[in-house]
Design an enzyme around this catalytic site. Structure first.
Site, mmCIF file in Angstrom:
data_model
loop_
_atom_site.group_PDB
_atom_site.id
_atom_site.type_symbol
_atom_site.label_atom_id
_atom_site.label_comp_id
_atom_site.label_asym_id
_atom_site.label_seq_id
_atom_site.Cartn_x
_atom_site.Cartn_y
_atom_site.Cartn_z
ATOM 1 N N PRO A 213 0.827 -1.206 0.000
ATOM 2 C CA PRO A 213 0.000 0.000 0.000
ATOM 3 C C PRO A 213 0.860 1.254 0.000
ATOM 4 C CG PRO A 213 -0.275 -1.276 2.036
ATOM 5 C CD PRO A 213 0.681 -2.013 1.210
ATOM 6 N N GLU A 341 7.519 3.037 -9.334
ATOM 7 C CA GLU A 341 6.237 3.127 -10.044
ATOM 8 C C GLU A 341 6.427 3.733 -11.433
ATOM 9 O OE1 GLU A 341 3.083 4.579 -7.614
ATOM 10 O OE2 GLU A 341 3.723 3.385 -5.907
HETATM 11 N N1 LIG Z 1 11.296 12.982 3.032
HETATM 12 C C1 LIG Z 1 10.500 12.480 3.983
HETATM 13 N N2 LIG Z 1 10.493 12.993 5.231
HETATM 14 C C2 LIG Z 1 9.703 12.490 6.202
HETATM 15 N N3 LIG Z 1 8.866 11.468 6.021
HETATM 16 C C3 LIG Z 1 8.807 10.900 4.806
HETATM 17 C C4 LIG Z 1 9.616 11.379 3.717
HETATM 18 N N4 LIG Z 1 9.349 10.628 2.627
HETATM 19 C C5 LIG Z 1 8.424 9.729 3.008
HETATM 20 N N5 LIG Z 1 8.090 9.886 4.312
HETATM 21 C C6 LIG Z 1 7.130 9.063 5.076
HETATM 22 O O1 LIG Z 1 7.601 7.739 5.077
HETATM 23 C C7 LIG Z 1 6.539 6.820 4.888
HETATM 24 C C8 LIG Z 1 6.848 5.931 3.695
HETATM 25 O O2 LIG Z 1 6.878 6.718 2.524
HETATM 26 P P1 LIG Z 1 7.273 6.143 1.111
HETATM 27 O O3 LIG Z 1 8.535 5.391 1.231
HETATM 28 O O4 LIG Z 1 7.245 7.257 0.142
HETATM 29 O O5 LIG Z 1 6.064 5.141 0.845
HETATM 30 P P2 LIG Z 1 5.607 4.454 -0.519
HETATM 31 O O6 LIG Z 1 6.609 4.747 -1.572
HETATM 32 O O7 LIG Z 1 5.506 3.005 -0.180
HETATM 33 O O8 LIG Z 1 4.263 5.008 -0.827
HETATM 34 C C9 LIG Z 1 5.290 7.638 4.731
HETATM 35 O O9 LIG Z 1 4.621 7.626 5.964
HETATM 36 C C10 LIG Z 1 5.787 9.021 4.405
HETATM 37 O O10 LIG Z 1 4.919 9.972 4.950
HETATM 38 MG MG LIG Z 2 6.436 5.812 -3.301
#
Ligand SMILES: Nc1ncnc2c1ncn2[C@@H]1O[C@H](COP(=O)(O)OP(=O)(O)O)[C@@H](O)[C@H]1O
Ligand SMILES: [Mg+2]
Length: 419
Positions: A213, A341
């Site tokens: 997800p 993606e």
């Molecule tokens: N640069 C960032 N700083 C703080 N939190 C982050 C950052 N990037 C992503 N997150 C948090 O880390 C979690 C995982 O994000 P992400 O790796 O982008 O998930 P996905 O790619 O599986 O959708 C999320 O809760 C997001 O809010």
């Molecule tokens: Mg992502």
């Protein structure tokens, strides 16, 4: 936060426009007014016989010659002001803390590693420091194996600066941080880490998919593999060498990355492609464009490869940007491909074409793809299911349909299997 900044920029823009609108007419009025005053006073004095007509005309001509440079000086002043504002912005970027440059001062561990009788993969890593990967690919096994062991990761409390402040060396010394930022070594307040004990192995030359997800931490895994951040805990190895011991420049010269938000720079189509491969010929560029279904973009206009993409690639659609990123990564010809993606913005027919391109590109390469559509990775060697920062299952499509509730749920939602 962004709202506040945006409305501040909006107000500043309005103030600027107001000022600009006012400056021009005020300047004209001053100049015309001065001329009228000179003409009136001079005319009276000529009439009174105090001044010769020739002198008045000469004076007025001088006045005209003077006005021009004064006008130029005024507009130069305006330009200097906006130049200073731009300089401020540039300095702001220059002040950002740089990524920790471990490569400048190799740690004892790195030196030891390079003295050690190296495994073939490690030798390949070192060889690339002197030249592009292409030169070495012919003699060493090109692909790289990647292993994550118990990786835990938290973003620093304000990691919006691209992670420079989040970077910490193994011995715990913090990267240089601007004064107004909290100490990144301090543990963040909120409890759960973004990645929590993530372990999986990507064998060299295999294709691995990350699914789960949104918010599961898939993009974060790729960011760690690129060493945009250092794991808070646990280790990542590349061909048996700890990632923290591989200089970033070397590591990144081995990895091709298609980001979730494909960046495009202002400039031409060819400029954007040659970022990845400066020596590529036009023929090569056209070939890779057709491999990603972008050949029409260049051909439809007379400009061809010189087509101007506009500031920040504004003239491209989301799908076109994504395919441009594909084209770049294929041109770069790196042994490891990370894709986040990479078909999220294209139509299903283009997706099929890209699938085929990926199939060809993944020969002899290690590929890690974050997939939003399971059908695109059903034939991958392994699929890693991430949920809330944890690996909940690893296996092939068929295995996961048996074993993972989450995977079966995603598959049925995407109509891959009947519920
Ligand atoms: N640069 C960032 N700083 C703080 N939190 C982050 C950052 N990037 C992503 N997150 C948090 O880390 C979690 C995982 O994000 P992400 O790796 O982008 O998930 P996905 O790619 O599986 O959708 C999320 O809760 C997001 O809010
Ligand atoms: Mg992502």
């Amino acid at each position: 936060m962004i709202d506040v900044e945006a409305s501040r920029a909006y107000r500043a823009g309005i103030a600027m426009a107001r000022l600009q609108a006012a400056v021009q007419p005020i300047m004209s009025i001053c100049i015309q007014g001065a001329f009228i005053v000179v003409l009136a006073v001079g005319g009276i004095r000529v009439a009174a016989g105090e001044l010769r007509l020739g002198d008045l005309i000469a004076f007025i001509l001088y006045l005209f010659l003077l006005v021009m440079p004064i006008g130029s000086a005024m507009s130069a002043f305006v330009q200097i002001q906006s130049g200073l504002a731009a300089l401020d912005r540039i300095q702001e970027i220059a002040r950002l803390a740089p990524e920790r440059t471990d490569e400048d001062r190799p740690s004892p561990a790195t030196r030891e590693a390079s003295n050690r009788e190296a495994a073939p993969g490690t030798a390949a890593l070192r060889d690339t420091s002197t030249g592009p990967s292409r030169a070495t690919r012919a003699i060493v096994p090109p692909a790289g194996s990647i292993e994550l062991r118990d990786v835990t990761f938290r973003y620093a409390p304000d990691a919006e600066d691209g992670g420079a402040t989040a970077a910490r060396s193994p011995d715990g010394t913090a990267a240089p941080v601007p004064q107004d930022r909290p100490d990144p070594a301090e543990p963040p307040g909120d409890g759960r880490p973004v990645l929590d004990g993530v372990s999986f192995t990507v064998p060299a030359g295999s294709r691995t998919a990350l699914v789960g997800p949104s918010g599961a931490g898939k993009s974060t895994v790729l960011a760690l593999l690129e060493r945009f951040y250092e794991p808070t805990d646990g280790s990542i190895t590349y061909d048996g060498t700890a990632l923290s011991e591989i200089p970033r420049s070397e590591l990144r010269s081995r990895i091709g990355l298609v980001e979730q938000e494909a960046p495009v720079l202002s400039g031409t189509l060819a400029d954007n492609l040659r970022l990845a491969a400066p020596d590529a010929t036009d023929v090569q560029l056209r070939r890779v464009l057709s491999a990603v279904g972008l050949d029409a973009l260049g051909d439809r206009t007379a400009d061809g490869l010189d087509l101007d993409l506009g500031e920040d690639g504004i003239r491209l659609s989301g799908g076109q940007r994504q395919r441009l990123a594909w084209a770049r990564v294929i041109l770069a010809d790196r042994p490891v491909l990370l894709m986040d993606e990479p078909t999220s913005a294209v139509d299903s027919r283009t997706e099929q074409l890209l699938q085929q391109t990926l199939g060809e590109a993944s020969r002899d390469r290690t590929v890690v793809v974050v997939a939003h559509r399971l059908s695109t990775v059903a034939d991958f060697d392994q699929i890693v299911v991430l949920d809330q920062g944890r690996v909940t299952a690893v296996g092939t499509h068929e295995e996961l349909l048996e074993e993972s509730d989450l995977y079966r749920d995603m598959a049925s939602r995407q109509r891959l299997v009947s519920a």
